[in-house]
Scaffold this active site. Structure first.
Site, short mmCIF file in Angstrom:
data_model
loop_
_atom_site.label_atom_id
_atom_site.label_comp_id
_atom_site.label_asym_id
_atom_site.label_seq_id
_atom_site.Cartn_x
_atom_site.Cartn_y
_atom_site.Cartn_z
N GLY A 262 46.68 40.12 22.26
CA GLY A 262 45.88 38.90 22.21
C GLY A 262 44.46 39.17 22.63
CB CYS A 269 49.78 32.85 37.52
SG CYS A 269 50.33 31.28 38.16
C1 UDX Z 1 52.61 33.31 34.47
C2 UDX Z 1 53.97 33.99 34.70
O1 UDX Z 1 54.56 34.30 33.45
C3 UDX Z 1 54.89 33.09 35.51
O2 UDX Z 1 56.10 33.75 35.79
C4 UDX Z 1 54.13 32.78 36.79
O3 UDX Z 1 54.67 32.75 37.94
C5 UDX Z 1 52.85 32.03 36.49
O4 UDX Z 1 52.05 32.91 35.71
P1 UDX Z 1 51.61 31.44 32.88
O5 UDX Z 1 50.31 31.69 33.58
O6 UDX Z 1 52.03 30.05 32.65
O7 UDX Z 1 52.81 32.16 33.64
O8 UDX Z 1 51.46 32.15 31.45
P2 UDX Z 1 52.20 33.31 30.64
O9 UDX Z 1 53.05 32.73 29.60
O10 UDX Z 1 52.80 34.30 31.55
O11 UDX Z 1 50.93 33.98 29.92
C6 UDX Z 1 49.90 34.59 30.67
C7 UDX Z 1 48.84 35.15 29.76
O12 UDX Z 1 49.34 36.22 28.98
C8 UDX Z 1 48.29 34.15 28.75
O13 UDX Z 1 46.89 34.32 28.65
C9 UDX Z 1 48.99 34.52 27.47
O14 UDX Z 1 48.29 34.15 26.31
C10 UDX Z 1 49.07 36.02 27.63
N1 UDX Z 1 50.15 36.63 26.82
C11 UDX Z 1 51.46 36.37 27.13
C12 UDX Z 1 49.83 37.47 25.78
O15 UDX Z 1 48.65 37.72 25.50
N2 UDX Z 1 50.85 38.05 25.09
C13 UDX Z 1 52.16 37.85 25.38
O16 UDX Z 1 53.03 38.45 24.71
C14 UDX Z 1 52.47 36.97 26.43
#
Ligand code: UDX
Length: 447
Positions: A262, A269
């Site tokens: 991405g 977080c």
């Molecule tokens: C995260 C953790 O997953 C969760 O367990 C925690 O305690 C809080 O932080 P969250 O911040 O809601 O959750 O988002 P998450 O779905 O983990 O995505 C984080 C970032 O990674 C986003 O910017 C998302 O776009 C990116 N991402 C995620 C990717 O670029 N590729 C992926 O395959 C997954």
């Protein structure tokens, strides 16, 4: 009625719980615990947020949360109050779910946690258990215990792992529960509140529990930095990152989660917790260069996407209309905190681009009423739909993976643009399909 003795032996299956703070963590926690049959009082001191909750409106975008809350309110298991002191009066368990903002060096500002502990400390029922649910630095359980200063009150760390956008699902069906306290019985009792989830329960000491939260999010961030770096390599050698990730994901030791390249990882977080862990390591005199590298690599990823947009515009975006699709840090949330999408939009704007932005959670036309524009959106022209954003633009940049962007009428988009070109920072679209419609296409790690 709950008595001190069944607080101690944990026999009662329904407990009285106070949750302090109705944010992204506190609200799903309160909804989940009340759904499990516990009697929960949720304290929220922000009047607007509280009024919204009382009228059945959710202050955050979270699928299924409204139904879960409504069901518990109707069953009489969930009540709201403005006063933390009122909430704790009859609570056997008090969950602290208040914000822990971060300063520039990565250290956490614990003033809200401290203030909440001070505010309620003397009013807690004898033998009550205080639970740190907010992500807090290692040693915070001890700090809260000291602030409360009562030998009968035990403080337990119980970090939250829910993801925004799937908070309800993650709270009802967590992969695991982690509880840590120097008093193992207190930790076990907190774990038993969530027995209905059937999730594996890890009981440990408070320091280890607090470390697990940071280590978990820092690992996810490092995994994503690795994936994004491999995507960059794929572009150089002519490989397709999607097939590379398929090849990785089938290895059970790697798994398919968190393999989507991405524009960089963001949100409330991952960036915060990686910086915090680096700070903790630095303070402890440990050289965590791997984590520093993951953070630096994420910074490079943002820059790589900006460079792709410049290339799509012939080398510079100065004075050029750029359509940005998506501003939230990921789809299915309205959260723009530490959003790579928003950061990239602002970087393009700083390079002279006229950024025409659309996000399903942001009202178009806000920019015509400057007094109403939230600070983080200033400088962007906010549009009502993807078509308005694309009008006259030289490039569409897909920055957040909202599903609706797949179903846009791309023929209509192409005809409204000055040059039909797409930079797809989420690999959301089918390159062959959009190329057939006349677009040039650039994704992440694929051709
Ligand atoms: C995260 C953790 O997953 C969760 O367990 C925690 O305690 C809080 O932080 P969250 O911040 O809601 O959750 O988002 P998450 O779905 O983990 O995505 C984080 C970032 O990674 C986003 O910017 C998302 O776009 C990116 N991402 C995620 C990717 O670029 N590729 C992926 O395959 C997954």
């Amino acid at each position: 009625m709950t008595t001190r003795s069944n607080i101690r032996d944990g026999r009662s299956t329904s407990h009285t719980v106070a949750v302090i703070g109705a944010g992204y963590v506190g609200l799903p926690t309160a909804a989940t615990l009340s759904h499990f049959g516990h009697r929960v009082v949720l304290a929220e001191r922000d009047e607007v947020r509280l009024a919204a909750l009382r009228s059945g409106q959710m202050p955050i975008v979270e699928s299924g949360l409204d139904d879960l809350v409504a069901e518990s309110v109707l069953a009489g298991n969930l009540k709201f109050t403005a006063s933390a002191t009122e909430a704790v009066l009859e609570a056997e368990f008090v969950f602290l779910c208040v914000p822990t903002p971060q300063s520039d060096d990565g250290s956490a500002d614990l003033s809200f946690v401290e203030a909440a502990a001070k505010e309620v400390g003397q009013l807690l029922m004898p033998g009550a258990i205080v639970v740190n649910k907010s992500t807090v630095p290692v040693g915070s359980a001890t700090m809260v215990e000291e602030v409360i200063g009562r030998p009968d009150i035990r403080v337990v760390s119980n970090p939250e792992f829910l993801r925004e956008g799937s908070a309800v699902q993650d709270s009802l069906h967590p992969d695991r529960l982690v509880v840590g306290a120097d008093d193992a019985q207190a930790a076990a009792m907190v774990g038993s509140l969530f027995a209905a989830t059937g999730a594996p329960l890890i009981i440990t000491d408070a320091t280890t529990s607090e470390t697990i939260k940071y280590a978990s999010n820092a690992f996810l961030a490092t995994k994503l930095s690795y994936v994004n770096a491999v995507a960059g390599l794929c572009e150089e050698v002519g490989a397709d990152v999607r097939d590379v990730m398929l090849g990785l994901g089938y290895d059970k030791r790697i798994g398919f989660e968190f393999l989507r390249p991405g524009p960089g990882w963001g949100g409330s977080c991952l960036p915060k917790d990686t910086r915090a862990l680096l700070h903790i390591a630095r303070e402890a005199g440990y050289d965590f260069s791997l984590l520093a590298g993951a953070i630096a690599s994420n910074e490079q990823q943002l820059a790589r996407v900006v460079a792709k947009v410049e290339t799509a515009c012939g080398g510079s975006v100065d004075g050029i209309k750029v359509a940005v699709w998506g501003l939230t840090f990921k789809a299915n949330t309205d959260d723009r905190r530490d959003s790579p999408s928003l950061e990239i939009a602002h970087r393009l704007s700083a390079l002279g681009a006229v950024v025409q932005a659309f996000d399903p959670t942001v009202s178009g036309g806000l920019s015509e009423d400057p007094d109403n524009v939230p600070n983080d959106l200033r400088g962007l022209h906010l549009c009502a739909d993807p078509y308005e954003a694309a009008t006259g633009a030289a490039v569409v940049v897909v920055l957040t993976e909202w599903d609706e962007f797949r179903w846009v009428d791309f023929t209509r988009v192409a005809t409204s643009m000055s040059v039909p070109s797409i930079v797809d920072a989420r690999n959301l679209l089918d390159p062959a399909a959009v190329r057939r419609m006349g677009f040039t296409y650039d994704g992440i790690g694929r051709r």
